[in-house]
Design a protein around this motif. Structure first.
Motif, short mmCIF file in Angstrom:
data_model
loop_
_atom_site.label_atom_id
_atom_site.label_comp_id
_atom_site.label_asym_id
_atom_site.label_seq_id
_atom_site.Cartn_x
_atom_site.Cartn_y
_atom_site.Cartn_z
N PHE A 82 0.85 -1.19 0.00
CA PHE A 82 0.00 0.00 0.00
C PHE A 82 0.89 1.24 0.00
CE2 PHE A 82 -2.01 -3.36 2.57
CZ PHE A 82 -3.05 -3.69 1.70
N LEU B 98 1.38 -2.55 9.41
CA LEU B 98 0.38 -3.24 8.59
C LEU B 98 0.93 -3.47 7.17
CD1 LEU B 98 -3.08 -2.18 9.40
CD2 LEU B 98 -2.66 -2.37 7.00
N THR C 20 1.97 -7.21 5.48
CA THR C 20 1.26 -7.56 4.25
C THR C 20 2.25 -7.74 3.10
OG1 THR C 20 -0.52 -6.17 5.06
CG2 THR C 20 -0.65 -6.87 2.79
N LEU D 110 2.39 -4.25 16.00
CA LEU D 110 0.93 -4.30 15.88
C LEU D 110 0.27 -4.79 17.17
CD1 LEU D 110 0.55 -5.68 12.26
CD2 LEU D 110 -0.38 -3.54 13.12
N LEU D 111 1.00 -5.62 17.92
CA LEU D 111 0.42 -6.12 19.16
C LEU D 111 0.70 -5.20 20.35
CD1 LEU D 111 1.29 -9.92 18.80
CD2 LEU D 111 -0.91 -8.82 18.41
N PRO E 10 -0.89 -0.72 20.24
CA PRO E 10 -2.26 -0.40 20.64
C PRO E 10 -2.44 -0.33 22.16
CG PRO E 10 -2.30 -2.01 18.88
CD PRO E 10 -0.86 -1.86 19.29
N VAL E 11 -1.65 -1.10 22.90
CA VAL E 11 -1.77 -1.07 24.36
C VAL E 11 -1.26 0.27 24.89
CG1 VAL E 11 -1.11 -2.22 26.49
CG2 VAL E 11 -1.61 -3.56 24.46
N ALA F 9 -3.99 2.65 24.26
CA ALA F 9 -5.04 2.52 25.27
C ALA F 9 -4.64 3.30 26.53
CB ALA F 9 -5.27 1.05 25.61
N LEU G 140 -6.48 6.71 28.20
CA LEU G 140 -6.93 6.82 29.59
C LEU G 140 -6.23 7.99 30.28
CD1 LEU G 140 -7.11 3.06 30.68
CD2 LEU G 140 -8.94 4.53 29.86
N LEU H 237 0.51 -1.12 32.01
CA LEU H 237 0.17 -0.90 30.61
C LEU H 237 1.39 -0.42 29.83
CD1 LEU H 237 -3.35 0.78 30.91
CD2 LEU H 237 -2.84 -1.51 30.05
N ILE I 209 -5.31 -9.42 4.33
CA ILE I 209 -4.37 -9.48 5.45
C ILE I 209 -4.36 -8.15 6.20
CG2 ILE I 209 -1.92 -9.64 6.02
CD1 ILE I 209 -1.62 -11.68 3.94
N ALA I 210 -4.36 -7.06 5.44
CA ALA I 210 -4.34 -5.75 6.09
C ALA I 210 -5.56 -5.59 7.00
CB ALA I 210 -4.29 -4.65 5.04
N LEU J 10 -5.01 -7.60 10.11
CA LEU J 10 -4.03 -6.96 10.99
C LEU J 10 -4.64 -5.77 11.70
CD1 LEU J 10 -0.89 -7.12 8.68
CD2 LEU J 10 -1.32 -8.49 10.72
N THR K 128 -6.62 -7.02 14.43
CA THR K 128 -5.75 -7.48 15.52
C THR K 128 -5.33 -6.29 16.39
OG1 THR K 128 -4.89 -9.13 14.01
CG2 THR K 128 -3.65 -8.78 16.04
N GLY K 129 -4.94 -5.19 15.73
CA GLY K 129 -4.54 -4.00 16.47
C GLY K 129 -5.67 -3.47 17.32
N MET L 149 -6.18 -5.57 20.31
CA MET L 149 -5.20 -5.30 21.37
C MET L 149 -5.53 -4.01 22.11
SD MET L 149 -3.17 -7.78 21.73
CE MET L 149 -1.98 -7.08 22.87
N LEU L 150 -6.05 -3.02 21.38
CA LEU L 150 -6.46 -1.76 22.04
C LEU L 150 -7.52 -2.05 23.10
CD1 LEU L 150 -6.50 1.42 22.04
CD2 LEU L 150 -8.30 1.25 20.35
N GLY M 47 -6.14 -4.01 26.04
CA GLY M 47 -5.46 -3.13 26.99
C GLY M 47 -6.47 -2.44 27.90
N LEU M 48 -7.54 -1.92 27.29
CA LEU M 48 -8.57 -1.24 28.08
C LEU M 48 -9.26 -2.22 29.02
CD1 LEU M 48 -9.94 0.96 25.17
CD2 LEU M 48 -8.77 1.81 27.20
#
Lengths: 593, 211
Positions: free
Chosen positions: A126, A199, A203, A233-234, A237-238, A241, A245, A282, B41-42, B45, B48-49, B52-53, B56-57
Motif C-alpha cells: 500500500f 500493517l 502484508t 501491531l500487538l 495499541p496497548v 489505550a 486513559l 500498561l 491481510i491488512a 491486521l 488485531t490492532g 489489542m487496544l 489493553g482497556l
C-alpha cells in the motif's frame, strides 16, 4: 503479464516526475525510507545534544555557564542549569531516542528501503498508506520538538511518563501542562504512523515475495522486520489505550491513574479510586516489546552484513529465525521486571525473573551463531563489517548486565541506578545504533549510487567503539556505588561525592563520542553529492536481490521482469562455484559456470 | 461471462475486470504462493490492532474493578435498542453480500443503503444514550465504572464511524457498478470489519453489564 506490468513499463519510460512528486510527496518506498532516515538523523542530533547538556550538568553541577545563559535565558537562568530543565532533558532525550531515532531509523528507514528490494517487489503493498505513515511520523516529530518551546517547557516525568505525575497537569510541575499534552499527542501520532507502517510491512512480506522467494529463503533482515512489525501491531495499541486513559485523566477529570487523597498546592484533589501502578503495567506491557522492536531489526541486519563480509553462510539460519520468534514471544511476558520495586508480590517477581532469564537463551543462541559465522572466516574489514562486529560486542556487554537486573534480588539494589542506565544504553541504544551505522555504510551505495568514505568510516567506528565503552563502562561502577539516575546534582549527596572524578571522565568521553559522530554526519552528507561513484550493481559481492538492481535503484526497482529466486540468501563460498558468492537469482548448477 | 452490473452493460464504462488478478507485476497478487490477498491481510491486521487496544482497556477495567469507589452504574434500556440496531445492520450487510454474490444489483444497493441507515441510527442512538445518561446525572467523572462506560463506548463509536466511511466508499462502488459476483472484495472486507466491530460491541456490553 497483466495490465499493471504495462503500466510499470510505461513508468520506466517516463520517469519525469517533478522534484516535489519525486523527492518530497513520493510514494516510492526507497524515497520514503530515505525520508525516514534523514528525519531520524535530525532527531538524533537533537536527542544527542540534550544528552550533552545532561553530561555537562552531571560533571560540573552548579557551575555557571555565562555563554549558555545568554543563549537559553530560561533554562540557564542565572547562568546555572535550572533543575526542571535538567529533568525535562531526561524525558526528551529518552523519548526522542527510543521512538524518533531507533524505532524510526531501524523499521521506518531500513524497513521501507529494504523490504520490497529484498523480497523482489516493485513497492510496498500500500504505497499511499506508506507515504501517509511517513508524514504522520514527521508531524509527530514536530509535535514532540515543540514541547521544548512551550510555556513551562518539556515534560518532567521521563520517557515512561509514570502516573500520577503525568496525570495531574501543570500543578505537578512546569512541563506537566502543555509539554505533557504535546508528549501524549506526539506519541499518539507516532503510534498511528507505526501501525500504518507495520500493517504495510507484514502484508508486503507475506504476499508480495517474488517467484521462488519462500519464507525460509528470506534474508534475516526480512525475518527481523516481519517479526518486529507483528510486535508493533500487538504492543503499540496497548500504549495507545494507556495514552487515551491518561488523556481522560488530564482533560476529562477521570481517575483511572489518580488515587484518592492526593494533595496538590495545599488542596485535596477530588479524584478517587485510580491506580498509578496500572499505568506502569500498561506502559511496560508495551515498553518491553518496544525494546525488541528496536533490537530485532538490528540483529537481522547485522546477521546479513556479517555473512556478506565473512564470505560464509550465516551459522544456523533456521535457529536464527526461531530464536527471533521466541524472543518476540517472550517479550510479552517479562514486563514486570521493570517493576520489581513497585511493591509487586515477590512470588510474581520470581515469575518475571524466570521469564526474563529465559530470554537469555535465544539471545545466546544468536550470539553463538554470530560467532559461528565469524569463526574461521577470512573477514573483509569494511566499515560496515566493523560496525556489525561492534554490534555483537556491545550487545553482549549490555546483555550480560541484563542477567543481573533480571534477577529481582539483585535488581532491588541496582534499580534506578546508573547500572541500569549503562545496561540499557549498551544493549538497546548503542547496539541498534551500531547495526544502523553498519546498515548505512552497507546500503549507502544502493541508496545514493556513491560510497561513503572508508577512512572516515573507520575513524568513526574506532572512535565510536572506544567512546561508548569509555562512556558506559564506568557507569556500571557508578551504579554499584549507588549513583541514582535522573538526579540533578550528584554532589548534593555525601556518598556520591567520591564519584565526581568518574562523572567528569564519563562526560568528557561523551563529548568526544559526540564529536566523532560529526565525522559520520559530514561523511554521510558530503558522500551523497561527492562520494566515489559506484560503477557496478553489486559492489560488496552480496547475494540478496537488492544487489541485482542498479546503484541507485530506479523507480520500480527491477526491470521489466521481476527476479526469480532459486536459492537462499547465504550462498557464500559454495564449494565448486566459480565465485565466492552465488546470488539468489542463479539457478541450481549455474553457479559452476 | 457473467453480467457484471446494469451500469457497465448500459454505459460501457470499461471492460470487465479480468477473472484472475494480473500477475507478475509485483502489485496485487503476483506469482505469490500466498493464498490470501493483501487487503484481506491488512484488514485482519487492523482488527488485531483494534483487539489489542480493547484488550489493553479491558485489563485496566479488570484491575480497577476491585477498588472501593468502583460503583457500578445501571445502563438504560436505550443500550439494548442500540445493540439491536447494530446487530440488524450486520444482518443487512450480510444480505448485501449474498446479493452481490448472486449479481442482484438492485438488492445489493438496497441492503447497503439499509445497512448505512442502521449504522447511522446506531451512532445517533449512542449519542441519545450519552445525553440520557448525563441528563440523569451519570457523568464521565461520576464513578470509575461510568468513566469506563463513556470511554469504551466512545472509542467504539469512533471505530464505527470509520466503518461507516468504508461503507460509504463501498456503496459508491456499488452504485457505479464496480461490484460484481467475481469482484466484490471491498464489500467482503467492509463486512468483515463491520461484523468485528459488532462483536466488539457485544463484548463491551457484556463487560460493562456483567464484568
Amino acid at each position: 503479464m497483466g495490465n499493471m506490468q504495462v503500466e510499470h513499463a510505461t513508468e520506466h519510460a517516463h520517469p519525469q516526475l517533478g522534484f516535489w512528486r519525486k523527492y518530497v510527496f513520493s510514494t516510492d518506498h526507497k524515497i520514503i525510507g530515505i525520508q525516514y532516515m534523514i528525519t531520524a538523523m535530525t532527531m538524533a542530533v537533537v536527542g544527542g545534544l540534550l544528552s550533552m547538556f545532561m553530561r555537562l550538568q552531571l560533571a560540573w553541577p552548579g557551575h555557571a555557564w555565562p555563554a549558555l545563559g545568554k543563549i537559553f535565558p530560561v533554562a540557564f537562568a542565572g547562568n546555572i542549569m535550572d533543575p526542571a530543565f535538567y529533568v525535562s532533558l531526561v524525558t526528551m532525550h529518552g523519548t526522542i531516542m527510543v521512538f524518533f531515532l531507533f524505532t524510526a531509523v531501524l523499521t521506518g528507514a531500513f524497513g521501507n528501503f529494504l523490504i520490497p528490494l529484498q523480497i523482489g517487489a516493485r513497492d510496498m503493498a500500500f504505497p499511499f498508506l506508506n507515504a501517509l505513515s511517513y508524514w504522520v511520523f514527521l508531524l509527530s516529530c514536530i509535535v514532540i520538538i515543540s514541547a521544548l518551546f512551550v510555556a513551562g517547557g518539556a515534560p518532567l516525568g521521563g520517557w515512561t511518563a509514570y502516573a500520577p505525575l503525568s496525570a495531574l497537569g501543570e500543578a505537578s510541575g512546569p512541563g506537566e501542562g502543555a509539554g505533557m499534552t504535546l508528549w501524549i499527542t506526539a506519541l499518539g501520532l507516532f503510534t498511528v504512523s507505526g501501525l500504518m507502517g507495520g500493517l504495510n510491512y507484514v502484508t508486503t512480506i507475506l504476499t508480495m515475495r517474488t517467484k521462488g522467494m519462500s519464507m525460509m529463503r528470506l534474508p534475516l533482515t526480512q525475518w527481523s522486520l516481519l517479526i518486529t512489525a507483528v510486535l508493533g501491531l500487538l504492543a503499540f495499541p496497548v500504549l495507545l489505550a494507556a495514552a487515551i486513559l491518561l488523556t481522560f485523566d488530564r482533560v476529562g477529570g477521570t481517575s483511572f491513574f489518580i488515587p484518592s487523597g492526593i494533595i496538590m498546592n495545599n488542596r485535596l484533589l477530588g479524584n478517587s479510586g485510580g491506580h498509578p501502578l496500572l499505568w506502569q503495567h500498561l506502559f511496560w506491557f508495551f515498553g518491553h516489546p518496544e525494546v525488541y522492536i528496536v533490537i530485532l531489526p538490528a540483529m537481522g541486519m547485522a546477521s546479513d552484513i556479517l555473512s556478506t563480509f565473512c564470505r560464509k553462510p550465516i551459522f544456523s539460519y533456521k535457529m536464527m529465525v526461531y530464536s527471533m520468534v521466541s524472543i518476540a514471544g517472550l517479550s510479552f511476558i517479562v514486563w514486570g521486571h521493570h517493576m520489581f520495586v513497585s511493591g509487586m508480590s515477590p512470588f510474581l517477581g520470581s515469575v518475571f525473573t524466570m521469564t526474563t532469564l529465559v530470554i537469555a537463551v535465544p539471545s545466546a543462541v544468536k550470539t553463538f551463531n554470530w560467532l559461528g559465522t565469524i569463526w574461521g572466516a577470512r573477514i573483509r574489514f569494511t566499515t560496515a563489517s566493523l560496525f556489525a562486529i561492534g554490534f555483537i560486542s556491545v550487545f553482549v556487554s549490555g546483555g550480560l548486565s541484563g542477567i543481573f537486573l533480571g534477577s529481582s534480588a539483585a535488581d532491588i539494589y541496582l534499580q534506578d541506578t546508573y547500572f541500569v542506565v549503562a545496561h540499557f544504553h549498551l544493549v538497546m541504544a548503542i547496539a541498534p545504533l551500531f547495526a544502523a551505522f553498519g546498515g548505512i555504510y552497507f546500503w549507502f551505495p544502493k541508496m545514493f549510487g556513491r560510497f561513503m568514505n572508508e577512512t572516515l568510516g573507520k575513524l568513526h567506528f574506532w572512535g565510536s567503539l572506544i567512546g561508548v565503552y569509555a562512556v558506559f563502562f564506568p557507569m556500571h561502577i557508578l551504579g554499584i556505588t549507588g549513583h541514582m539516575r535522573r538526579i540533578y546534582d550528584p554532589l548534593f549527596y555525601d556518598f556520591l561525592k567520591p564519584d565526581k572524578g568518574m562523572n567528569i571522565f564519563v562526560s568528557v568521553s561523551a563529548f568526544c563520542l559526540a564529536t566523532v559522530q560529526l565525522v559520520f554526519l559530514a561523511n554521510f552528507f558530503v558522500s551523497i553529492f561527492a562520494g566515489r561513484r559506484v560503477k557496478e550493481n553489486n559492489p560488496w559481492q552480496a547475494t540478496t536481490l537488492e544487489w541485482e538492481t542498479p546503484c541507485p535503484t530506479g523507480h520500480g526497482n527491477f526491470g521489466d521482469e521481476l527476479p526469480v529466486v532459486h536459492r537462499w540468501a547465504f550462498d557464500y563460498s559454495v564449494p565448486g562455484a566459480k565465485n565466492d558468492f552465488v546470488p539468489q537469482t542463479v539457478p541450481p548448477g549455474a553457479e559452476k559456470v | 461471462m457473467p453480467v457484471l452490473t446494469e451500469d457497465r452493460v448500459s454505459d460501457g464504462i470499461g471492460a470487465p475486470p479480468p477473472l484472475t488478478p494480473p500477475s507478475g507485476d509485483g502489485r496485487g497478487e503476483p506469482d505469490s504462493s500466498f493464498p490470501v490477498s493483501s487487503k484481506q491481510i491488512a484488514t485482519w491486521l487492523l482488527m488485531t490492532g483494534i483487539a489489542m487496544l480493547f484488550a489493553g482497556l479491558t485489563s485496566a477495567y479488570i484491575v480497577l474493578r476491585g477498588v472501593p469507589t468502583w460503583d457500578k452504574i445501571p445502563l438504560p434500556p436505550q443500550v439494548w435498542v442500540n445493540t439491536l440496531l447494530l446487530l440488524a445492520s450486520s444482518l443487512t450487510l450480510e444480505l448485501a453480500r449474498r446479493s452481490v454474490r448472486a449479481d442482484k444489483v438492485v438488492a445489493l444497493r438496497q441492503w447497503l443503503g439499509i445497512t448505512a441507515v442502521l449504522g447511522i441510527a446506531f451512532v445517533s442512538g449512542q449519542i441519545v444514550l450519552w445525553r440520557e445518561m448525563t441528563a440523569s446525572g451519570v457523568l464521565l467523572t461520576s464513578t470509575l465504572h461510568s468513566s469506563f462506560f463513556y470511554v469504551l463506548s466512545g472509542i467504539h463509536a469512533v471505530h464505527i464511524l470509520g466503518g461507516l466511511i468504508a461503507l460509504v466508499l463501498v456503496s459508491v462502488k456499488a452504485w457505479s457498478g464496480r461490484l460484481s459476483s467475481i469482484s466484490f472484495e471491498p464489500l467482503r472486507l467492509c463486512a468483515t470489519y463491520w461484523h468485528f466491530m459488532g462483536g466488539v460491541w457485544l463484548y463491551l456490553i457484556l463487560l460493562l453489564v456483567f464484568g
